[in-house]
Structure formats: structure tokens, C-alpha cells
Design an enzyme around this catalytic site. Structure first.
Site, short mmCIF file in Angstrom:
data_model
loop_
_atom_site.label_atom_id
_atom_site.label_comp_id
_atom_site.label_asym_id
_atom_site.label_seq_id
_atom_site.Cartn_x
_atom_site.Cartn_y
_atom_site.Cartn_z
CE1 TYR A 133 -9.17 -68.54 80.48
CE2 TYR A 133 -7.30 -67.43 81.48
CZ TYR A 133 -8.66 -67.69 81.43
OH TYR A 133 -9.49 -67.07 82.32
CG ASP A 223 -1.87 -63.00 78.70
OD1 ASP A 223 -1.46 -62.69 79.83
OD2 ASP A 223 -2.98 -63.52 78.48
C1 LIG Z 1 -5.43 -65.75 84.50
C2 LIG Z 1 -5.05 -65.28 83.16
C3 LIG Z 1 -5.71 -64.19 82.55
C4 LIG Z 1 -6.92 -63.54 83.16
O1 LIG Z 1 -6.65 -62.89 84.34
P1 LIG Z 1 -7.86 -62.55 85.35
O2 LIG Z 1 -7.22 -61.71 86.40
O3 LIG Z 1 -8.37 -63.85 85.84
O4 LIG Z 1 -8.87 -61.80 84.55
C5 LIG Z 1 -5.26 -63.77 81.33
N1 LIG Z 1 -4.21 -64.36 80.71
C6 LIG Z 1 -3.55 -65.39 81.27
C7 LIG Z 1 -2.38 -65.98 80.55
C8 LIG Z 1 -3.95 -65.90 82.50
O5 LIG Z 1 -3.32 -66.96 83.03
#
Ligand SMILES: *Cc1c(COP(=O)(O)O)cnc(C)c1O
Length: 399
Positions: A133, A223
Site C-alpha cells: 500500500y 515508503d
Molecule cells: C498512509 C500511507 C500512505 C499515504 O499517506 P496519506 O497521507 O494518507 O496520503 C502512503 N504509504 C504508506 C505506507 C501509508 O501507510
């Protein structure tokens, strides 16, 4: 009319109305409950932390926002200096944006253009993980592998620019062997895949990924929107294995204002640094480096350091392990614990139906999804409060 997130509006149950929040507690007009998921994993210091509130107030007394195009300000300078100091290796170049999804978009754009700027137009593919995700915007949905977004595949077909592999070293090696000439990056949520089901995997996978990325000149993107700031028990997983680009969000501001940072290393930055304007990074969210967000982020990091949050997180982990040690139920497939994250995966999602209301009665706010009942508590939680969260989870199976 509010259109709520991730909800079938026709059948959704009424959300709890929050009238106040302090520490780990959320207040409704007739109850109070511990926020066991830190407002989507972000509010690591709890609510109404005086230092964070003061940071926002004192900045608001000066100015709440100015654009970063052609202007700059002390809060963003201090925050980028701090991140440059604080982050591992040569992750020194901070690009700010207003949400994690945008932060990931920026990272993916950087990775593609990194090669284009060097005259390599063949590296169009992104290697990503199954169950990944990375956000809700279009490119992040494509790179991700969230079942909720598979309607995209039905409409557009498989995206030829994204490859998904499991967190398995053999699959990783094979993907590199077969596709390395077309890959611009490998993007991962390191050690903990959050929205894909709190899936945890071994650091050896990341170490091998780093080696292969070096060997085949592919960029490695972490990420850490969810895992950053201690959630896995590491300050950042990037402290253990160094990526080329790091994305931070969620807890960056202690969850007080939405903000994100995409931080590149020297090598990536150099590929953009040129007399040729075509080689510049063409991105600029209106609210990037918002001064309130930068001010509160700086204070959040200071608290993380001075209050030794890593030891708080290790304590949370050891209490959680102790409490879950002898806990079994036939309906449970697996209990996973890492740092400040616990997940109970059940065989059948029906097992968790009604849990949210039950938890509310026990004074805990929880939001299970699919087969996953989880907690990611604020790090300031006390032992009795943590026990309340864990007891609520266990007692659901023992009623
Ligand atoms: C929550 C999340 C996102 C997105 O962040 P938002 O601030 O909701 O746009 C991206 N990557 C990971 C791993 C996340 O948990």
C-alpha cells in the site's frame, strides 16, 4: 453532506462524534476511549501535547502559510537542517508535500526522471511488493497492490509499468535477473506492510534488495510513511538498510497537521542538478513546507529524541509480547507483533464483526479491517492504558 472515507455510505454506521481529545483519550459526548490506532498511525505523542500545541500557536501568531515558490522561511529551513542531520547516510535533500500519497508520487517521479535525465528512457518499470500500500492517488494505487483498488485492473488491465513480487528473496533475485534493464526503482514499505494487512517480513529481504539495487543500478525507495518514527522498533528502517529515496508522512508532524517529506540522497539529487532547466524536478504542492506543519514537525522530532521514544516503543513491544504469550483461539490465524504494532489475523472476517462497538463499550477506539484486528498505540501510552487495549482485544475472543 460529508462523504466518508473507505465507506459504503448507504450502509455505514454512524461515526463517533469527537468533542475533545487529550493524551491517548478521545472524548465523545457520553464516553471516553483510548485511541488504539493513533488516528491512522500518526498521533505518536497523543493529543493536546503542550509542546506541539505551543509550536503551532506561536507560528500562527506570525504567519500560518506562505508558498515555497520564490519564498522561504525559518520553520522549513530548521526542519530540513534537522532531517539532514538526523536521517542516516546522505539522505539530505528534502522535498516537502502535503500528504503521504503525494510524497510517494514525488518519489516515483524522481526515480523515473533520474534515468531520463541521464538519457536512459528504457527504465519505465517499478518493482513493488504484493499486498503493498503506497497511497490513494492514481500512481500510488497502481504501484500498490491493495485489493480494494483492483477495480482499476478491471478497467485498464494490468499496468505494464509495475511488477509485483512477494517478500521472498528468490522472487526478488529472479525479478532483477529478468527485468533489471527496465527497472527504475524498487519501492517497499520496509519490514511492515501496513494497510495490506500488517504483514511483517525479515530484514534479510531488504539487505538483499539493497545489494541487487546496487548491482543493477536500480533505485531503492523506502515508503516509511507508516513505519517511520519508531513504529517497527527502529527509529527508521532506513537506519538498518539505506535507501536512495525515503518517504516520511503520518507521524512526521506528530499527526497534528498533514504533511510529508520525500528525501533523496546525493546521487539522486545530482542527476537533477544541472544548468539545463529541463532536468529540474517539476513538482510543487501549494501547501508544501507549510510553516505550521514544519514548526510542529521540528518539535515532534525533538520530543522523540529528548524523551527517548525508542525505549518507550521497546517497552510497548515487550508488554505486548508478554500479554499475548499464552493467548490462543481457534479463530485466530496468527498474532504478529513488531515494535509498536500488534495484529491479530483471523481466519474469517465475520469473527471481527461488532468488535468496534464492543471496544467502544470497553473504552477503546479500534478500527479492524478485513481479517485484521490491530493496534498501533500512541507512544506516550501508560502501562495500564496499554493493558486496557490488549485486554479488550483478548476478551473479544473469550466472551
Ligand atoms: C498512509 C500511507 C500512505 C499515504 O499517506 P496519506 O497521507 O494518507 O496520503 C502512503 N504509504 C504508506 C505506507 C501509508 O501507510
Amino acid at each position: 453532506m460529508i462523504w466518508y472515507p473507505y465507506q459504503q455510505m448507504k450502509t455505514m454506521k454512524t461515526p463517533y462524534n469527537i468533542t475533545d481529545a487529550k493524551g491517548v483519550w478521545l472524548y465523545t459526548p457520553d464516553n471516553r476511549m483510548i485511541d488504539s490506532i493513533s488516528s491512522w498511525w500518526s498521533v505518536i505523542h497523543g493529543y493536546q501535547h503542550p509542546v506541539l500545541v505551543e509550536a503551532i500557536k506561536s507560528q500562527a501568531d506570525r504567519f500560518s502559510h506562505v508558498m515555497l515558490g520564490g519564498l522561504t522561511h525559518e520553520p522549513v529551513q530548521k526542519l530540513s537542517d534537522k532531517l539532514e542531520d538526523w536521517l542516516p547516510g546522505d539522505l539530505n535533500y528534502c522535498f516537502f508535500s502535503d500528504s503521504g500519497s503525494v510524497g510517494v508520487e514525488v518519489a516515483l517521479k524522481m526515480a523515473l526522471q533520474y534515468y531520463v535525465n541521464q538519457g536512459d528512457f528504457k527504465r519505465t518499470k517499478v518493482l513493488s511488493l504484493t499486498h503493498a500500500y503506497h497511497g490513494d492517488t492514481f500512481k500510488t494505487m497502481e504501484v500498490g497492490d491493495d485489493e480494494d483498488y483492483h477495480f482499476i485492473l478491471e478497467v485498464y488491465g494490468e499496468n505494464p509499468h509495475v511488477l509485483h513480487i512477494p517478500t521472498d528473496i528468490k522472487a526478488l533475485e529472479e525479478a532483477f535477473l529478468r527485468h533489471h534493464k527496465e527497472l527504475n526503482c524498487l519501492i517497499v514499505e520496509p519490514l511492515l506492510q501496513g494497510a495490506g494487512g500488517m504483514r511483517m517480513y525479515e530484514i534479510s529481504f531488504l539487505k538483499r534488495a539493497r545489494e541487487l539495487c546496487d548491482q543493477y543500478h536500480v533505485l531503492l525507495i523506502f515508503d516509511e510513511v507508516a513505519t517511520g518514527f519508531g513504529r517497527t522498533g527502529h527509529r527508521f528502517v532506513a537506519d538498518e538498510v539505506l535507501p536512495d529515496i525515503l518517504v516520511l508522512g503520518k507521524a512526521l508532524t506528530g499527526g497534528y497537521i498533514g504533511h510529508a517529506a520525500t528525501i533523496a540522497n546525493q546521487k539522486v539529487y545530482n542527476a537533477f542538478y544541472d544548468d539545463n532547466p529541463d532536468k529540474a524536478l517539476m513538482h510543487g504542492p501549494t501547501f508544501m513546507a507549510n510553516p505550521l506543519a514544519c514548526s510542529v514537525a521540528l518539535k515532534s522530532i525533538e520530543l522523540f529524541e529528548t524523551e527517548d521514544y525508542l525505549s518507550k516503543i521497546h517497552k510497548i513491544e515487550s508488554i505486548t509480547r508478554r500479554e499475548m504469550q499464552h493467548f490462543h483461539d481457534d479463530r485466530i490465524k496468527e498474532v504478529r507483533i513488531l515494535g509498536g504494532c500488534i495484529c491479530i489475523e483471523v481466519h474469517d472476517p465475520a469473527t471481527l464483526q461488532g468488535y468496534q462497538d464492543y471496544a467502544y463499550q470497553q473504552g477503546v477506539f479500534s478500527r479492524p479491517f478485513l481479517n485484521y484486528l490491530y493496534a498501533m498505540v500512541p507512544y506516550i501510552i501508560t502501562e495500564p492504558e496499554l493493558l486496557q487495549v490488549l485486554t479488550t482485544m483478548k476478551s473479544w475472543f473469550q466472551r
